[in-house]
Design a protein around this motif. Structure first.
Motif: not given
Length: 424
Positions: A68-75, A167-175
């Motif tokens: 999910x963190x890589x998904x966030x970086x790729x848009x 800076x915006x926080x990255x999604x590092x944990x499961x929700x």
């Protein structure tokens, strides 16, 4: 008089329809005809495929990379019909893990897999996929994995530079496990019943070799030609090209190609700078991208770019790929023992993001990225310089810290790059 009576009758019927509609809490102003049904089917066409969602930026259909963190970086994820190129780290440890995350996400969502390799049997690769973290176990395992890395709230502002707080926080944990993309436990293997219930196609290049090779005029090597034919047959026979949309329910084909360009594929591009088959790899990528553009499929390719001596070939491979992500491991380098990188295992570089339905591509605001493999999770975080709050630090240690900060480039730690040490 007849006209008046007709008008009165129409008004009365309209009033009765409106009263009935208000009674049922349904408005009488509704879109009628095939346009409404076409809109409904168009909306359901996007959400009917499990594990996909439309991009909020360009409307392109997206699938998750398994991170999910890589998904966030790729848009938001990997666009369907595109190629994700992973530049392997020197010892091919972390790139193979990202490769397996992509395949594991396909099994969880019920996608069809196509695994191609010249080094490992695809059946063995599937046996090494990480286990998914679902529901309550996901949150529990994540909390256990980060408990050692958690810092008190009173010390957060002392350990993080001021420029990183904005800076915006990255999604590092499961929700929630119902969200787009899942988390996986790298210390466990995927249950065997999930692998057996999935549909996959394997291409093991040593098994495709024949004793007598026919020399053809095609500039592609034997391995690339066989692989293209295999991918094309799966796309056409399984209906991923849309030729038989009513044959079965739509699904996504996830293609994973391991260590493309290595000598195991019969390519000498990593052996010498002026190889005979310098255009074989680029032509393979050109034809592959043409197949992906006209099908419901997404592809991930790992490539040992650090072994390719001809830099012009690397530039052409980058241009023929849609998304390019580089992994730089600290194993065997000076950064492994550098205190600046003690909390990380390597750097991740987003080298290229595709231009989809627009003239320019979206560049993420986050430039300084690092990854680390914890006991269970593979995480991507921002790289920040640790503070030096001690007055007893030697002059040589301060100089080493300043020299190390210069390696991060202009995005990270520019204030620590000078020769004078500043205490905040």
């Amino acid at each position: 008089m007849a006209a008046v009576a007709t008008c009165g009758t129409g008004a009365g019927s309209t009033g009765s329809i409106a009263a009935a509609a208000s009674k049922n809490n349904v408005t009488s102003f509704q879109r009628k005809g095939p346009r409404a049904s076409g809109t409904d089917s168009g909306c359901s066409r996007l959400v009917s495929i499990a594990g996909t969602r439309p991009s909020v930026r360009n409307g392109q259909l997206l699938v998750s990379t398994g991170l999910p963190a890589l998904d966030q970086l790729l848009g938001g994820g990997l666009a369907v019909g595109t190629v994700l190129l992973i530049e392997e780290d020197k010892y091919n440890i972390y790139s193979s893990l990202v490769f397996k995350y992509f395949l594991a996400e396909g099994i969880i969502n019920g996608h069809t897999l196509l695994v191609a390799s010249a080094k490992e049997d695809p059946a063995d690769i599937l046996q090494e996929l990480p286990a998914p973290l679902l529901d309550d176990n996901c949150k529990k395992d994540f909390d256990e994995d980060v408990c050692n890395d958690k810092t008190p709230d009173s010390n957060i502002k002392m350990k993080i530079a001021w420029r990183y707080q904005l800076l915006p926080k990255m999604e590092s944990g499961p929700v929630s496990s119902s969200r787009f993309g899942h988390y996986y436990d790298a210390s466990k293997r995927m249950p065997q019943e999930l692998i057996e219930a999935s549909k996959w196609h394997g291409f093991f290049f040593p098994e495709k070799l024949s004793s007598t090779l026919n020399i053809e005029s095609c500039s592609l090597t034997h391995g690339y030609r066989k692989l293209l034919q295999f991918i094309q047959n799966v796309i056409y026979e399984e209906g991923f090209d849309g030729s038989s949309p009513q044959k079965k329910q739509k699904n996504i084909l996830r293609i994973g190609i391991q260590s493309l360009g290595s000598p195991l594929w019969g390519d000498d591009i990593c052996c010498t700078e002026n190889c005979d088959n310098s255009h074989s790899l680029t032509k393979f990528l050109y034809v592959l991208r043409g197949l992906l553009r006209t099908s419901l499929s997404a592809c991930i390719i790992t490539m040992p770019t650090h072994l390719i001596q001809n830099k012009a070939v690397i530039a052409r491979v980058t241009n023929l790929s849609d998304t390019v992500v580089g992994l730089e491991s600290f194993i065997g380098s000076e950064r492994e023992t550098n205190p600046l990188y003690k909390d990380y295992h390597g750097l991740i570089h987003i080298r290229q993001i595709p231009r989809l339905n627009n003239l320019i591509y979206d560049v993420s605001d986050v430039k300084d990225l690092a990854f680390k493999l914890k006991r269970k999770l593979f995480t991507i975080e921002r790289l920040h310089l640790p503070p030096d709050l001690s007055d007893t630090v030697s002059r040589s240690s301060k100089q080493d810290l300043a020299e190390s900060s210069k390696l991060l480039g202009p995005g990270c730690g520019m204030m620590a790059g000078g020769k004078k040490h500043l205490d905040f």
